[in-house]
Write a protein that holds these residues in place. Structure first.
Motif, PDB file in Angstrom:
ATOM      1  N   GLY A  43       7.442  13.576  -8.322  1.00 56.72           N
ATOM      2  CA  GLY A  43       6.087  13.278  -7.843  1.00 56.72           C
ATOM      3  C   GLY A  43       6.008  12.800  -6.419  1.00 56.72           C
ATOM      4  N   ARG A  44       6.994  13.155  -5.573  1.00 57.57           N
ATOM      5  CA  ARG A  44       6.863  12.834  -4.141  1.00 57.57           C
ATOM      6  C   ARG A  44       5.894  13.859  -3.550  1.00 57.57           C
ATOM      7  NH1 ARG A  44       9.054   7.971  -2.707  1.00 57.57           N
ATOM      8  NH2 ARG A  44       9.798   8.685  -0.690  1.00 57.57           N
ATOM      9  N   ASN A  45       5.050  13.423  -2.637  1.00 54.05           N
ATOM     10  CA  ASN A  45       4.009  14.355  -2.181  1.00 54.05           C
ATOM     11  C   ASN A  45       4.348  15.007  -0.835  1.00 54.05           C
ATOM     12  OD1 ASN A  45       3.731  12.059  -0.698  1.00 54.05           O
ATOM     13  ND2 ASN A  45       1.504  12.240  -0.500  1.00 54.05           N
ATOM     14  N   GLY A  75       7.911  -2.568   0.511  1.00 52.25           N
ATOM     15  CA  GLY A  75       6.606  -2.343  -0.107  1.00 52.25           C
ATOM     16  C   GLY A  75       6.726  -1.662  -1.452  1.00 52.25           C
ATOM     17  N   GLY A  76       5.711  -0.826  -1.754  1.00 54.64           N
ATOM     18  CA  GLY A  76       4.780  -0.180  -0.893  1.00 54.64           C
ATOM     19  C   GLY A  76       5.444   0.646   0.227  1.00 54.64           C
ATOM     20  N   THR A  77       4.583   1.110   1.094  1.00 59.46           N
ATOM     21  CA  THR A  77       5.063   1.823   2.272  1.00 59.46           C
ATOM     22  C   THR A  77       4.565   1.063   3.498  1.00 59.46           C
ATOM     23  OG1 THR A  77       4.737   3.864   1.010  1.00 59.46           O
ATOM     24  CG2 THR A  77       5.220   4.105   3.350  1.00 59.46           C
ATOM     25  N   PRO A  78       5.420   0.213   4.079  1.00 62.10           N
ATOM     26  CA  PRO A  78       4.964  -0.653   5.170  1.00 62.10           C
ATOM     27  C   PRO A  78       4.332   0.117   6.326  1.00 62.10           C
ATOM     28  CG  PRO A  78       7.170  -1.279   4.463  1.00 62.10           C
ATOM     29  CD  PRO A  78       6.824  -0.035   3.706  1.00 62.10           C
ATOM     30  N   ASN A  83       5.520  -3.318  -6.809  1.00 64.91           N
ATOM     31  CA  ASN A  83       4.136  -3.781  -6.866  1.00 64.91           C
ATOM     32  C   ASN A  83       3.340  -3.181  -5.704  1.00 64.91           C
ATOM     33  OD1 ASN A  83       2.083  -5.384  -8.012  1.00 64.91           O
ATOM     34  ND2 ASN A  83       2.288  -6.829  -6.317  1.00 64.91           N
ATOM     35  N   LYS A  84       2.426  -2.286  -6.041  1.00 68.74           N
ATOM     36  CA  LYS A  84       1.678  -1.631  -4.965  1.00 68.74           C
ATOM     37  C   LYS A  84       0.324  -1.166  -5.485  1.00 68.74           C
ATOM     38  CE  LYS A  84       3.324   1.964  -7.208  1.00 68.74           C
ATOM     39  NZ  LYS A  84       4.170   1.878  -8.365  1.00 68.74           N
ATOM     40  N   VAL A  85      -0.589  -0.874  -4.539  1.00 74.66           N
ATOM     41  CA  VAL A  85      -1.882  -0.274  -4.883  1.00 74.66           C
ATOM     42  C   VAL A  85      -2.065   0.946  -3.987  1.00 74.66           C
ATOM     43  CG1 VAL A  85      -3.064  -2.382  -5.640  1.00 74.66           C
ATOM     44  CG2 VAL A  85      -3.071  -1.788  -3.210  1.00 74.66           C
ATOM     45  N   PHE A 143       0.819  -1.217   0.000  1.00 74.31           N
ATOM     46  CA  PHE A 143       0.000   0.000   0.000  1.00 74.31           C
ATOM     47  C   PHE A 143       0.850   1.262   0.000  1.00 74.31           C
ATOM     48  CE2 PHE A 143      -2.499  -3.278   2.158  1.00 74.31           C
ATOM     49  CZ  PHE A 143      -3.613  -3.303   1.327  1.00 74.31           C
ATOM     50  N   CYS A 144       0.398   2.268  -0.752  1.00 68.19           N
ATOM     51  CA  CYS A 144       1.050   3.582  -0.740  1.00 68.19           C
ATOM     52  C   CYS A 144      -0.027   4.651  -0.789  1.00 68.19           C
ATOM     53  CB  CYS A 144       1.939   3.750  -1.967  1.00 68.19           C
ATOM     54  SG  CYS A 144       3.444   2.817  -1.846  1.00 68.19           S
ATOM     55  N   LYS A 145       0.200   5.724  -0.017  1.00 67.88           N
ATOM     56  CA  LYS A 145      -0.774   6.829  -0.058  1.00 67.88           C
ATOM     57  C   LYS A 145      -0.516   7.704  -1.281  1.00 67.88           C
ATOM     58  CE  LYS A 145      -2.167   6.466   4.636  1.00 67.88           C
ATOM     59  NZ  LYS A 145      -1.807   6.648   6.016  1.00 67.88           N
ATOM     60  N   ASN A 146       0.732   7.702  -1.734  1.00 65.79           N
ATOM     61  CA  ASN A 146       1.072   8.468  -2.943  1.00 65.79           C
ATOM     62  C   ASN A 146       1.644   7.496  -3.968  1.00 65.79           C
ATOM     63  OD1 ASN A 146       1.710  10.881  -4.510  1.00 65.79           O
ATOM     64  ND2 ASN A 146       3.849  10.369  -4.057  1.00 65.79           N
ATOM     65  N   MET A 147       1.181   7.569  -5.207  1.00 63.94           N
ATOM     66  CA  MET A 147       1.718   6.669  -6.228  1.00 63.94           C
ATOM     67  C   MET A 147       2.796   7.414  -7.015  1.00 63.94           C
ATOM     68  SD  MET A 147      -0.093   3.973  -5.655  1.00 63.94           S
ATOM     69  CE  MET A 147      -0.531   2.850  -6.955  1.00 63.94           C
ATOM     70  N   CYS A 148       4.057   7.270  -6.615  1.00 66.32           N
ATOM     71  CA  CYS A 148       5.145   7.994  -7.281  1.00 66.32           C
ATOM     72  C   CYS A 148       5.290   7.473  -8.716  1.00 66.32           C
ATOM     73  CB  CYS A 148       6.449   7.787  -6.534  1.00 66.32           C
ATOM     74  SG  CYS A 148       6.304   8.124  -4.778  1.00 66.32           S
ATOM     75  N   PRO A 149       5.357   8.367  -9.688  1.00 64.50           N
ATOM     76  CA  PRO A 149       5.277   7.919 -11.085  1.00 64.50           C
ATOM     77  C   PRO A 149       6.483   7.111 -11.573  1.00 64.50           C
ATOM     78  CG  PRO A 149       5.666  10.281 -10.960  1.00 64.50           C
ATOM     79  CD  PRO A 149       5.394   9.818  -9.559  1.00 64.50           C
ATOM     80  N   TYR A 150       7.612   7.205 -10.889  1.00 64.45           N
ATOM     81  CA  TYR A 150       8.796   6.470 -11.357  1.00 64.45           C
ATOM     82  C   TYR A 150       8.862   5.059 -10.768  1.00 64.45           C
ATOM     83  CZ  TYR A 150      10.357   7.651  -6.698  1.00 64.45           C
ATOM     84  OH  TYR A 150      10.415   7.773  -5.347  1.00 64.45           O
ATOM     85  N   CYS A 151       7.932   4.748  -9.864  1.00 63.40           N
ATOM     86  CA  CYS A 151       8.110   3.578  -8.998  1.00 63.40           C
ATOM     87  C   CYS A 151       7.778   2.262  -9.697  1.00 63.40           C
ATOM     88  CB  CYS A 151       7.232   3.738  -7.769  1.00 63.40           C
ATOM     89  SG  CYS A 151       7.240   2.267  -6.731  1.00 63.40           S
ATOM     90  N   PRO A 152       8.714   1.303  -9.698  1.00 65.65           N
ATOM     91  CA  PRO A 152       8.457   0.019 -10.354  1.00 65.65           C
ATOM     92  C   PRO A 152       7.833  -1.031  -9.442  1.00 65.65           C
ATOM     93  CG  PRO A 152      10.731   0.111  -9.678  1.00 65.65           C
ATOM     94  CD  PRO A 152      10.104   1.407  -9.214  1.00 65.65           C
ATOM     95  N   THR A 184      10.561   3.073   5.143  1.00 68.33           N
ATOM     96  CA  THR A 184       9.483   4.011   5.393  1.00 68.33           C
ATOM     97  C   THR A 184       9.710   5.308   4.613  1.00 68.33           C
ATOM     98  OG1 THR A 184       8.138   5.091   7.093  1.00 68.33           O
ATOM     99  CG2 THR A 184      10.486   4.909   7.565  1.00 68.33           C
ATOM    100  N   ASN A 185       8.808   6.258   4.843  1.00 74.47           N
ATOM    101  CA  ASN A 185       8.725   7.432   3.998  1.00 74.47           C
ATOM    102  C   ASN A 185       8.577   8.653   4.918  1.00 74.47           C
ATOM    103  OD1 ASN A 185       7.042   9.420   2.615  1.00 74.47           O
ATOM    104  ND2 ASN A 185       6.705   7.866   1.053  1.00 74.47           N
ATOM    105  N   PRO A 186       9.225   9.785   4.636  1.00 70.87           N
ATOM    106  CA  PRO A 186       9.145  10.936   5.549  1.00 70.87           C
ATOM    107  C   PRO A 186       7.706  11.332   5.900  1.00 70.87           C
ATOM    108  CG  PRO A 186      10.742  11.363   3.833  1.00 70.87           C
ATOM    109  CD  PRO A 186      10.083  10.070   3.474  1.00 70.87           C
TER     110      PRO A 186
HETATM  111  S1  SF4 Z   1       8.404   5.004  -4.404  1.00 70.63           S
HETATM  112 FE1  SF4 Z   1       7.768   4.191  -2.424  1.00 70.63          FE
HETATM  113  S2  SF4 Z   1       6.134   5.588  -1.769  1.00 70.63           S
HETATM  114 FE2  SF4 Z   1       6.402   5.927  -3.954  1.00 70.63          FE
HETATM  115  S3  SF4 Z   1       4.901   4.575  -4.948  1.00 70.63           S
HETATM  116 FE3  SF4 Z   1       6.838   3.452  -4.837  1.00 70.63          FE
HETATM  117  S4  SF4 Z   1       6.736   2.256  -2.976  1.00 70.63           S
HETATM  118 FE4  SF4 Z   1       5.160   3.861  -2.850  1.00 70.63          FE
END
Ligand code: SF4
Length: 424
Positions: A163-165, A95-98, A56-58, A45-54, A126-128
Motif C-alpha cells: 500500500g505504498r502510494n 513520524g508520520g512523515t516529517p 501514531n499518525k493522522v 502527519f502522512c499523506k498516505n496511510m500505509c496499511p501495515y504501519c503501527p 522521509t519518504n520518496p
Molecule cells: S509507513 Fe510511514 S508513510 Fe506510511 S503511514 Fe506509516 S509513517 Fe506514514
C-alpha cells in the motif's frame, strides 16, 4: 504456557517485583534535574496511510498544520521552563512523515535551537514521495545531518501490495537528489518477509540499495502489529506471509550479502559502509519526546504523551503538558533497558556492561553463558558480539518480550486519549 505468562515471569526474574510495569495517568509533570539529553520530535502527519504501519499518525490535513505547529512550539517552552537551556545531544525527527511539514520544520528547529544548546546530530525520516529539490535544500538549510529514506522496495509489485502510494521509478531520482547534498549519512529502509516475497526478490532489492551510493541500508521484516490494519489487509489480498523458517533463511542471505560487500552490521537489521556515520533511530537511552504519542525516557520515569492529535493540540494551546501516562523506572530497569538496546545493536561493550551491572551479577553472567552455549555470540576487542545467528534469534526473543506489551499499551492509548491506567 502463553507468551504473556512466560515474558511476565522472565521480566519479574530480571528486574524484580519492585518494577511495576503499569502505566498510570500522569496528573503532574515532574522532571528530575537534567543537564544533557536527546530529543525526539514526532510529526504525526502522512499523506498516505500505509496499511501495515503501527505508528501514531493522522491523514495530512492542512487545517491542522498551524494548530499543531503552535502546540509543539508551546511544548518546547514547557520543557524550557522546567529545564532551562540544557544541552540537547541529538535530535531525531520521526513520524508520520516529517517532511509533510517541511516549512514548519524550520520554525520548530529554530525554536529548539533558541531554547536549548543543541550539540549533536539531527536525523530525519522521509519518504520518496516527499523528496524534491526544494525539500532537500530545506533539509540542508536546517542543518540536518542524517537522512533516512523509507524506500521499502524497488519492486512495484511489493510497493503496491503493502500500500505504498508511489512506484519504484521515483525512488532512484529521490536518492540521487539527497546524495547531491553533503549529508553525513543516507540510510535506506527496505522491508522483507513481505507477503508472497521470495528470497531472490529481497536479494535483488538489497543489491539495488547497495548500488545507489547510500551508506547505510536497514532491511527489516514486516512486523504484524495487531493494532495496524495489516491483518485485515492481507486477508483482502489473499496472500500469505513468509513463515519463520523463510524469515530465518531470508535474514541469513541478506546478512551475508551485506557483509560480503563492504557493509558491516550495526544493529540487527542495519548495515553501513565502514567509515559512514551510523544512522540510528531507536537505541537512545534518555530522551525527551515532543508531539502526540511521543515517549520521554528521563531518569526514574517513562512518560507518554496523549496519542490524540486534537487533544495534544488542545492541551498545549492551554500551555498544559500533553503527557498522559507515566511509569516509574527503577535503576535496575534502566540498566536492563540499556542492555536491551545493546542486544539490538548486536555489540555489548564489556567495560560498560560491568560498570552498569557489576562484575558479579549472576543474572547477566547466566544470560552471557547461555548466549555462548548456544553459539550466539563471541568476544572481540572488549565487546560481546552477537553473530548472525544470535542477531536473528535474540531479536526474535526480544520481540516476544516486548511486542505484546507495546501492542497493549499502544492499542489502548490510540483509543483513549487520557487512560486512567494501563495494566500489563
Ligand atoms: S509507513 Fe510511514 S508513510 Fe506510511 S503511514 Fe506509516 S509513517 Fe506514514
Amino acid at each position: 504456557m502463553s507468551i504473556e505468562f512466560l515474558t511476565r515471569n522472565i521480566r519479574r526474574y530480571l528486574v524484580g517485583k519492585e518494577q511495576d510495569f503499569t502505566f498510570y495517568r500522569a496528573n503532574n509533570f515532574e522532571l528530575p534535574e537534567i543537564k544533557k539529553i536527546d530529543l525526539y520530535i514526532h510529526i504525526p502527519f502522512c499523506k498516505n496511510m500505509c496499511p501495515y504501519c503501527p505508528y501514531n499518525k493522522v491523514k495530512y490535513d492542512k487545517n491542522l498544520v498551524l494548530p499543531f505547529l503552535n502546540a509543539i512550539l508551546n511544548e518546547i517552552d514547557l520543557y524550557y521552563e522546567k529545564l532551562g537551556k540544557i544541552e540537547i545531544s541529538s535530535i531525531y525527527i520521526g513520524g508520520g512523515t516529517p517532511t509533510n511539514l517541511i516549512d514548519e520544520l524550520g520554525i520548530i528547529l529554530k525554536k529548539v535551537k533558541d531554547r536549548f544548546n543543541v550539540t549533536g546530530d539531527i536525523c530525519i525520516e522521509t519518504n520518496p514521495n516527499d523528496i524534491s529539490r526544494y525539500v532537500v535544500k530545506k533539509l540542508t538549510e536546517y542543518g540536518i545531518d542524517l537522512v533516512s529514506l523509507g524506500v521499502q522496495s524497488f519492486n512495484d509489485k511489493f510497493l503496491n501490495l503493502i500500500g505504498r502510494n508511489y512506484s519504484s521509478h521515483i525512488v532512484k531520482p529521490a536518492i540521487d537528489l539527497i546524495l547531491q547534498e553533503n549529508f553525513k549519512s543516507l540510510n535506506l529502509d527496505l522491508m522483507f518477509a513481505l507477503p508472497g516475497q521470495k528470497i531472490e526478490d529481497i536479494l535483488i532489492d538489497v543489491k539495488k540499495a547497495m548500488r545507489t551510493g547510500a551508506n547505510q541500508v536497514t532491511a527489516y521484516p514486516l512486523f504484524t502489529f495487531p493494532y495496524s490494519t495489516i491483518g485485515a489487509y492481507l486477508k483482502i489480498k489473499n496472500v500469505k506471509m513468509p513463515n519463520i523458517i523463510m524469515r530465518r533463511r531470508m535474514y541469513r542471505k541478506i546478512h551475508n550479502l551485506f557483509t560480503d560487500n563492504e557493509f558491516q552490521r550495526v544493529s540487527v537489521w542495519g548495515f553501513k559502509k565502514e567509515n559512514a556515520t551510523r544512522y540510528s533511530s531507536v537505541t537512545r537511552n534518555n530522551y525527551i519526546g515532543l508531539g502526540p504519542g511521543a515517549g520521554s525516557n528521563v531518569p526514574g520515569k517513562y512518560y507518554l504523551n496523549t496519542f490524540s492529535v486534537s487533544e495534544y493540540i488542545k492541551k498545549c494551546s492551554q500551555n498544559v503538558s500533553p503527557i498522559a501516562l507515566k511509569m516509574d523506572f527503577s535503576n535496575l530497569m534502566s540498566s536492563y533497558h540499556w542492555f536491551y538496546w545493546r542486544l539490538y545493536d548486536t555489540y555489548i561493550p564489556k567495560k560498560e556492561l560491568y560498570r552498569i551491572f557489576g562484575t558479579k551479577n549472576k543474572k547477566i553472567s547466566r544470560i552471557l553463558e547461555i548466549m555462548k552455549l548456544f553459539g550466539l555470540s563471541f568476544e572481540k576487542n572488549g565487546m560481546i558480539v552477537l553473530n548472525e545467528r544470535g542477531s536473528f534469534w535474540l531479536h526474535l526473543m526480544q520481540n516476544y518480550f516486548s511486542l505484546n506489551y507495546i501492542n497493549k499499551v499502544w492499542t489502548i492509548a490510540q483509543k483513549v486519549p487520557w487512560p486512567l491506567k494501563i495494566e500489563i
